[in-house]
Design a protein around this motif. Structure first.
Motif, mmCIF file in Angstrom:
data_model
loop_
_atom_site.group_PDB
_atom_site.id
_atom_site.type_symbol
_atom_site.label_atom_id
_atom_site.label_comp_id
_atom_site.label_asym_id
_atom_site.label_seq_id
_atom_site.Cartn_x
_atom_site.Cartn_y
_atom_site.Cartn_z
ATOM 1 N N GLN A 1 -14.179 84.971 -95.466
ATOM 2 C CA GLN A 1 -15.530 84.756 -94.968
ATOM 3 C C GLN A 1 -16.441 84.341 -96.119
ATOM 4 O O GLN A 1 -16.363 84.899 -97.209
ATOM 5 N N GLN A 3 -20.063 83.940 -97.919
ATOM 6 C CA GLN A 3 -21.401 84.534 -97.968
ATOM 7 C C GLN A 3 -22.261 83.758 -98.952
ATOM 8 O O GLN A 3 -21.787 83.298 -99.989
ATOM 9 N N TYR A 105 -22.426 77.249 -93.201
ATOM 10 C CA TYR A 105 -22.806 78.628 -93.503
ATOM 11 C C TYR A 105 -24.239 78.632 -94.028
ATOM 12 O O TYR A 105 -24.669 77.671 -94.690
ATOM 13 N N GLN A 108 -29.774 83.924 -95.915
ATOM 14 C CA GLN A 108 -30.717 84.671 -95.093
ATOM 15 C C GLN A 108 -32.120 84.077 -95.128
ATOM 16 O O GLN A 108 -32.961 84.420 -94.300
#
Length: 116
Positions: A1, A3, A105, A108
């Motif tokens: 994954q 990030q 991706y 935030q």
């Protein structure tokens, strides 16, 4: 994954400078692009700048000559100079992985506010 962790942003007066940073971790394909998008209140998210792993770059017309994108492996930076109030918005780091399609991706988001 994958990030993405962003840093930088904040409040600055018009004409000032800020530097955004973003670090990617996880499984990153060899052909990819990292970049920054921004979204002002009530507006759609738009591309600010991106850089491919080969080094080619794209910039929004509104930031050409003022912003510079750079990268160091899985880190991408956005140097923003001569900031204008219209640069205000939430800035999102983006990583696109190309291979059998495109996987996107997002970080935030970090707020950039330019006062007049």
């Amino acid at each position: 994954q994958v990030q993405l962790v962003e840093s930088g942003g904040g409040l600055v007066q018009a004409g000032g400078s800020l530097r955004l940073s973003c670090a990617a971790s996880g499984s990153i394909f060899s052909f990819n692009a990292m970049g920054w998008y921004r979204q002002a209140p009530g507006k759609q998210r738009e591309l600010v700048a991106r850089i491919f792993n080969g080094g080619s770059t794209n910039y929004a017309d509104s930031v050409k000559g003022r912003f510079t994108i750079s990268r160091d492996n899985a880190k991408v930076y956005l140097q923003m100079n001569s900031l204008k109030p219209e640069d205000t918005g939430a800035y999102y780091c983006n990583l696109n992985l190309y291979g059998g399609g495109v996987r996107a991706y997002w970080g935030q988001g970090t707020q950039v506010t330019v006062s007049s």
